[in-house]
Design a protein around this motif. Structure first.
Motif, PDB file in Angstrom:
ATOM      1  N   ILE A  19       0.842  -1.197   0.000  1.00 39.39           N
ATOM      2  CA  ILE A  19       0.000   0.000   0.000  1.00 39.39           C
ATOM      3  C   ILE A  19       0.875   1.244   0.000  1.00 39.39           C
ATOM      4  CG2 ILE A  19      -1.597   1.369   1.415  1.00 39.39           C
ATOM      5  CD1 ILE A  19      -2.853  -1.386   2.244  1.00 39.39           C
ATOM      6  N   ASN A  20       1.889   1.253   0.854  1.00 39.61           N
ATOM      7  CA  ASN A  20       2.799   2.395   0.921  1.00 39.61           C
ATOM      8  C   ASN A  20       3.520   2.599  -0.412  1.00 39.61           C
ATOM      9  OD1 ASN A  20       4.163   4.515   2.350  1.00 39.61           O
ATOM     10  ND2 ASN A  20       5.956   3.188   2.351  1.00 39.61           N
ATOM     11  N   ARG A  22       2.509   1.663  -3.422  1.00 35.62           N
ATOM     12  CA  ARG A  22       1.561   2.141  -4.443  1.00 35.62           C
ATOM     13  C   ARG A  22       1.283   3.626  -4.266  1.00 35.62           C
ATOM     14  NH1 ARG A  22      -4.476  -0.250  -5.759  1.00 35.62           N
ATOM     15  NH2 ARG A  22      -4.997   1.319  -7.308  1.00 35.62           N
ATOM     16  N   TYR A  23       1.070   4.039  -3.021  1.00 34.11           N
ATOM     17  CA  TYR A  23       0.837   5.450  -2.714  1.00 34.11           C
ATOM     18  C   TYR A  23       2.041   6.280  -3.170  1.00 34.11           C
ATOM     19  CZ  TYR A  23      -0.151   9.640   0.050  1.00 34.11           C
ATOM     20  OH  TYR A  23      -0.380  10.929   0.435  1.00 34.11           O
ATOM     21  N   SER A  24       3.236   5.837  -2.807  1.00 35.56           N
ATOM     22  CA  SER A  24       4.455   6.581  -3.139  1.00 35.56           C
ATOM     23  C   SER A  24       4.682   6.662  -4.646  1.00 35.56           C
ATOM     24  CB  SER A  24       5.666   5.930  -2.475  1.00 35.56           C
ATOM     25  OG  SER A  24       5.569   6.033  -1.084  1.00 35.56           O
ATOM     26  N   GLU A  26       2.468   6.474  -7.050  1.00 37.28           N
ATOM     27  CA  GLU A  26       1.460   7.345  -7.638  1.00 37.28           C
ATOM     28  C   GLU A  26       1.801   8.806  -7.373  1.00 37.28           C
ATOM     29  OE1 GLU A  26      -2.994   6.302  -7.754  1.00 37.28           O
ATOM     30  OE2 GLU A  26      -2.824   7.818  -6.179  1.00 37.28           O
ATOM     31  N   ALA A  27       2.207   9.119  -6.142  1.00 35.06           N
ATOM     32  CA  ALA A  27       2.556  10.488  -5.777  1.00 35.06           C
ATOM     33  C   ALA A  27       3.790  10.961  -6.545  1.00 35.06           C
ATOM     34  CB  ALA A  27       2.781  10.592  -4.272  1.00 35.06           C
ATOM     35  N   MET A 111      -3.793  11.185  -8.797  1.00 32.98           N
ATOM     36  CA  MET A 111      -3.533  10.345  -7.626  1.00 32.98           C
ATOM     37  C   MET A 111      -4.839   9.802  -7.034  1.00 32.98           C
ATOM     38  SD  MET A 111      -0.402  12.454  -5.762  1.00 32.98           S
ATOM     39  CE  MET A 111      -1.492  13.303  -4.694  1.00 32.98           C
ATOM     40  N   PHE A 113      -5.686   6.742  -6.103  1.00 36.04           N
ATOM     41  CA  PHE A 113      -5.492   5.832  -4.974  1.00 36.04           C
ATOM     42  C   PHE A 113      -5.084   6.620  -3.736  1.00 36.04           C
ATOM     43  CE2 PHE A 113      -2.846   3.113  -2.264  1.00 36.04           C
ATOM     44  CZ  PHE A 113      -3.754   2.110  -1.996  1.00 36.04           C
ATOM     45  N   ALA A 114      -4.144   7.550  -3.898  1.00 31.49           N
ATOM     46  CA  ALA A 114      -3.679   8.348  -2.768  1.00 31.49           C
ATOM     47  C   ALA A 114      -4.807   9.199  -2.195  1.00 31.49           C
ATOM     48  CB  ALA A 114      -2.513   9.237  -3.189  1.00 31.49           C
ATOM     49  N   PRO A 117      -7.642   5.970  -0.679  1.00 32.83           N
ATOM     50  CA  PRO A 117      -7.170   4.583  -0.589  1.00 32.83           C
ATOM     51  C   PRO A 117      -8.177   3.642   0.064  1.00 32.83           C
ATOM     52  CG  PRO A 117      -6.065   5.951   1.026  1.00 32.83           C
ATOM     53  CD  PRO A 117      -6.866   6.869   0.156  1.00 32.83           C
TER      54      PRO A 117
END
Length: 139
Positions: A19-20, A22-24, A26-27, A111, A113-114, A117
């Motif tokens: 999860i982290n 994917r967030y990173s 995308e950002a 973003m 997902f971000a 989430p």
């Protein structure tokens, strides 16, 4: 209550990492589209309305003195502007310019997902997740 490390625990920890990641990712991709670092993008998103520098620092989990460099870069690009707080002239406020608000809107659009989430979770599932994460942090 201690439990030995097991496959389920490893899988859950792996999911946190995924999860982290994917967030990173995308950002980073959204920020690079505007020639920004992920931290600069996060600062821009935090500065959409004129807010004290301290609030941006809190969002970035950083000291206000360290955020100054980030704000300087955004200001030099014409994405934010500084002003004095009308109620306390010792406080500097930072707000996005028109160009900054346009960039922030594009960042958000890139973003999904971000931004959300937990979109697939019900309110009850979110509440349960919050309680479980609080238990982990308290342990």
């Amino acid at each position: 209550m201690s439990h030995p490390s097991d496959e389920l625990t490893r899988e859950i920890v792996g999911l946190f990492a995924a999860i982290n990641r994917r967030y990173s990712q995308e950002a980073e991709a959204a920020a690079s589209n505007h020639d920004l670092t992920p931290l600069q993008a996060k600062a821009l998103l935090a500065a959409e309305g004129p807010v004290p520098t301290r609030r941006i620092a809190d969002r970035l989990h950083a000291e206000p003195s360290n955020v100054t460099v980030i704000i300087d870069r955004l200001e030099s690009r014409g994405l934010v502007e500084r002003s004095l707080d009308p109620d306390d002239r010792r406080v500097k406020r930072v707000g996005a310019t028109t160009a900054g608000r346009t960039a922030a809107a594009d960042l958000r659009a890139r973003m999904p997902f971000a931004a959300e989430p937990l979109a697939r979770l019900t309110t009850q599932q979110r509440e349960t997740l919050r309680e479980l994460l609080q238990l982990i942090l308290e342990g």
